[in-house]
Design a protein around this motif. Sequence first.
Motif, mmCIF file in Angstrom:
data_model
loop_
_atom_site.group_PDB
_atom_site.id
_atom_site.type_symbol
_atom_site.label_atom_id
_atom_site.label_comp_id
_atom_site.label_asym_id
_atom_site.label_seq_id
_atom_site.Cartn_x
_atom_site.Cartn_y
_atom_site.Cartn_z
ATOM 1 N N ALA A 203 -5.424 39.442 -19.314
ATOM 2 C CA ALA A 203 -5.960 40.551 -20.104
ATOM 3 C C ALA A 203 -6.533 41.647 -19.210
ATOM 4 O O ALA A 203 -6.263 42.842 -19.421
ATOM 5 C CB ALA A 203 -7.041 40.033 -21.056
ATOM 6 N N TRP A 204 -7.307 41.265 -18.207
ATOM 7 C CA TRP A 204 -7.932 42.247 -17.327
ATOM 8 C C TRP A 204 -6.886 42.984 -16.495
ATOM 9 O O TRP A 204 -6.947 44.203 -16.333
ATOM 10 C CB TRP A 204 -8.946 41.543 -16.441
ATOM 11 C CG TRP A 204 -9.821 42.393 -15.585
ATOM 12 C CD1 TRP A 204 -9.855 43.758 -15.498
ATOM 13 C CD2 TRP A 204 -10.807 41.934 -14.665
ATOM 14 N NE1 TRP A 204 -10.790 44.149 -14.593
ATOM 15 C CE2 TRP A 204 -11.394 43.049 -14.069
ATOM 16 C CE3 TRP A 204 -11.241 40.666 -14.297
ATOM 17 C CZ2 TRP A 204 -12.404 42.942 -13.109
ATOM 18 C CZ3 TRP A 204 -12.241 40.571 -13.356
ATOM 19 C CH2 TRP A 204 -12.822 41.701 -12.769
ATOM 20 N N THR A 205 -5.895 42.252 -15.985
ATOM 21 C CA THR A 205 -4.828 42.880 -15.207
ATOM 22 C C THR A 205 -4.028 43.845 -16.073
ATOM 23 O O THR A 205 -3.708 44.964 -15.644
ATOM 24 C CB THR A 205 -3.903 41.810 -14.606
ATOM 25 O OG1 THR A 205 -4.675 40.926 -13.800
ATOM 26 C CG2 THR A 205 -2.811 42.431 -13.771
ATOM 27 N N ALA B 95 -17.722 36.376 -16.348
ATOM 28 C CA ALA B 95 -18.822 35.479 -15.979
ATOM 29 C C ALA B 95 -19.413 34.805 -17.210
ATOM 30 O O ALA B 95 -19.643 33.586 -17.219
ATOM 31 C CB ALA B 95 -19.902 36.258 -15.234
ATOM 32 N N LEU B 96 -19.654 35.588 -18.242
ATOM 33 C CA LEU B 96 -20.200 35.019 -19.476
ATOM 34 C C LEU B 96 -19.213 34.054 -20.128
ATOM 35 O O LEU B 96 -19.597 33.007 -20.651
ATOM 36 C CB LEU B 96 -20.593 36.130 -20.440
ATOM 37 C CG LEU B 96 -21.775 36.996 -20.003
ATOM 38 C CD1 LEU B 96 -21.974 38.149 -20.967
ATOM 39 C CD2 LEU B 96 -23.029 36.160 -19.879
ATOM 40 N N GLN B 97 -17.937 34.408 -20.079
ATOM 41 C CA GLN B 97 -16.922 33.540 -20.657
ATOM 42 C C GLN B 97 -16.840 32.212 -19.917
ATOM 43 O O GLN B 97 -16.748 31.151 -20.542
ATOM 44 C CB GLN B 97 -15.556 34.221 -20.635
ATOM 45 C CG GLN B 97 -14.465 33.346 -21.220
ATOM 46 C CD GLN B 97 -13.069 33.841 -20.908
ATOM 47 O OE1 GLN B 97 -12.839 34.419 -19.865
ATOM 48 N NE2 GLN B 97 -12.154 33.603 -21.827
ATOM 49 N N ALA B 98 -16.895 32.233 -18.606
ATOM 50 C CA ALA B 98 -16.817 30.996 -17.825
ATOM 51 C C ALA B 98 -17.992 30.075 -18.152
ATOM 52 O O ALA B 98 -17.803 28.871 -18.387
ATOM 53 C CB ALA B 98 -16.788 31.320 -16.332
ATOM 54 N N ALA C 130 -7.296 31.930 -16.997
ATOM 55 C CA ALA C 130 -5.932 32.467 -16.962
ATOM 56 C C ALA C 130 -5.763 33.589 -17.981
ATOM 57 O O ALA C 130 -5.150 34.627 -17.683
ATOM 58 C CB ALA C 130 -4.925 31.354 -17.229
ATOM 59 N N THR C 131 -6.330 33.406 -19.158
ATOM 60 C CA THR C 131 -6.254 34.439 -20.187
ATOM 61 C C THR C 131 -7.001 35.704 -19.749
ATOM 62 O O THR C 131 -6.525 36.817 -19.965
ATOM 63 C CB THR C 131 -6.843 33.910 -21.506
ATOM 64 O OG1 THR C 131 -6.143 32.729 -21.869
ATOM 65 C CG2 THR C 131 -6.728 34.931 -22.611
ATOM 66 N N ALA D 134 -12.971 33.599 -8.594
ATOM 67 C CA ALA D 134 -11.522 33.387 -8.567
ATOM 68 C C ALA D 134 -10.796 34.349 -9.505
ATOM 69 O O ALA D 134 -9.746 34.902 -9.143
ATOM 70 C CB ALA D 134 -11.198 31.942 -8.945
ATOM 71 N N VAL D 135 -11.361 34.574 -10.685
ATOM 72 C CA VAL D 135 -10.753 35.518 -11.634
ATOM 73 C C VAL D 135 -10.765 36.930 -11.047
ATOM 74 O O VAL D 135 -9.750 37.640 -11.097
ATOM 75 C CB VAL D 135 -11.481 35.471 -12.998
ATOM 76 C CG1 VAL D 135 -11.107 36.657 -13.866
ATOM 77 C CG2 VAL D 135 -11.162 34.174 -13.714
#
Length: 141
Positions: A31-33, A51-54, A26-27, A79-80
Amino acid sequence: MPAPDTPRPRRSNSWLGALLLLLGSATMVVAWTSLALATGHQHGWVALAAALQAAWLLRLGGMPRGTGRALLAAAATVAVALAVQWLVASGHIGAQMGLAPWEAAPKMGAYYVLVLSRLANTTLDLLCLAAAPLLALRAGR
């Protein structure tokens, strides 16, 4: 009774990994949007960071390694990326109608978002979006 120097088996808290993944995703979407709407560019490279964060959040949350963790990281990455593409398209179209991105998002059709995303993404953005789930699969093992 086990010997005092025998290590205890590590307990898995899969709910913690799922909670971290949900909050982190969600964060990342917000942030990306925000970055894409503020600059007017899609910034497909952020998909690699997502991807790395997930993968990292699932590992940090104690989810056991294996195919399940890798697939969950890849699914979260997809999904992100989809949510961001939808919200960025909604942000641009909604701004013309005086709507916030989250207000315009339910009014957008999937085909319309697909057309707008095809027009907005560069070749590098598309390559990063395609490589991100593969990176999540690799990092999530």
